[in-house]
Scaffold this motif. Sequence first.
Motif, PDB file in Angstrom:
ATOM      1  N   THR A 119       0.944  -1.290  -0.275  1.00 23.65           N
ATOM      2  CA  THR A 119      -0.320   0.131   0.173  1.00 23.65           C
ATOM      3  C   THR A 119       0.696   1.167  -0.278  1.00 23.65           C
ATOM      4  N   GLU A 120       0.541   2.408  -0.203  1.00 26.83           N
ATOM      5  CA  GLU A 120       0.738   3.652   0.509  1.00 26.83           C
ATOM      6  C   GLU A 120       0.930   3.925   2.176  1.00 26.83           C
ATOM      7  N   THR A 167       1.366   4.988  -4.665  1.00 25.71           N
ATOM      8  CA  THR A 167       0.172   3.621  -5.164  1.00 25.71           C
ATOM      9  C   THR A 167       0.780   2.725  -5.698  1.00 25.71           C
TER      10      THR A 167
END
Length: 311
Positions: A119-120, A167
């Motif tokens: 994920t970010e 992202t």
Amino acid sequence: MPLSRRGLLTIGAGLAATVAAGTSRASAAAGRFDLAAPATQLIWKKALYDETVLQSFAFDNPKGHIYAVQLKNGAASAAAGDLCLTRLSLSGAVLGHMYLKGFGHGVQIGVESPGVLWTETDAAPDSSGAMWGRRLARFSFADGRTLTPSSSGVTTYTPIPGATNTTCAIDPSTGRLTMRYLLDGRMRYAVYELSALKAGGKDKLYDVAQPSGLGVFQGYASYGDHLYLLDGTAYSASNPAPGNTYITCVDLRTGAQMQRSLTQAGKSLDYREPEGMAIQIVSGAPRLCLGLASGAAGARKASIFYKSALV
């Protein structure tokens, strides 16, 4: 020494296995999806752990799980970049959840099987106050756990120093990670070999600009040498059914736009906001999946549709 027929067959079988192992991913990623083909329903109006809008999702194909991410319940959580991560069965039943505090907005996530999420993370506000990640994070799913960017078990990566809005999505057919990022005012997509990135490598396979002319950006996925982008907004008085949800295909080798098509998947949904894309592999065949949020505020639901025709 002369070879017997049995020996020749053994060597032939070994060579065939070696070739198959080396080319299975490449052959699995051949072609691109026909965006004008009709979509098929996978899950329909399923509740996630929290009641907010689905932001994105990804598949753990070998395990048969879907991971969906959304903003955590509550205005304060959204303002802080707090996310809720739900693990679902392929029929949409909730199997567990995690909270990711200070990670970002959840525009897109990736899964590295078994049960490892990308994920970010390290969220920071933009000029409007919206929270976006500045690095990538890798961690294992653990039901009921709450993570922060500095939690044990979270490994962070900064492939492009200075990039924001970072992202990622993972192509299960090639073992590649695609990172969407903002740098010098331009949104771009960089593709890496996942194994090399985990080892600290920063060499890109591709790096292309996001094409102009998109609507409100809502998610992406990559399959082989092609990138798929989702844009559109929820139904409204100015955007009635069948809506303005489009999928765009970009050639990662050249940056050229290959196809752009309106999708009417789930057109009967109320609200119907496009949210997230992912690649599902079923019996060796790929599916290009897109997510749709529906339902009333405070009781949102998630639906997923897929396209499987290749050209």
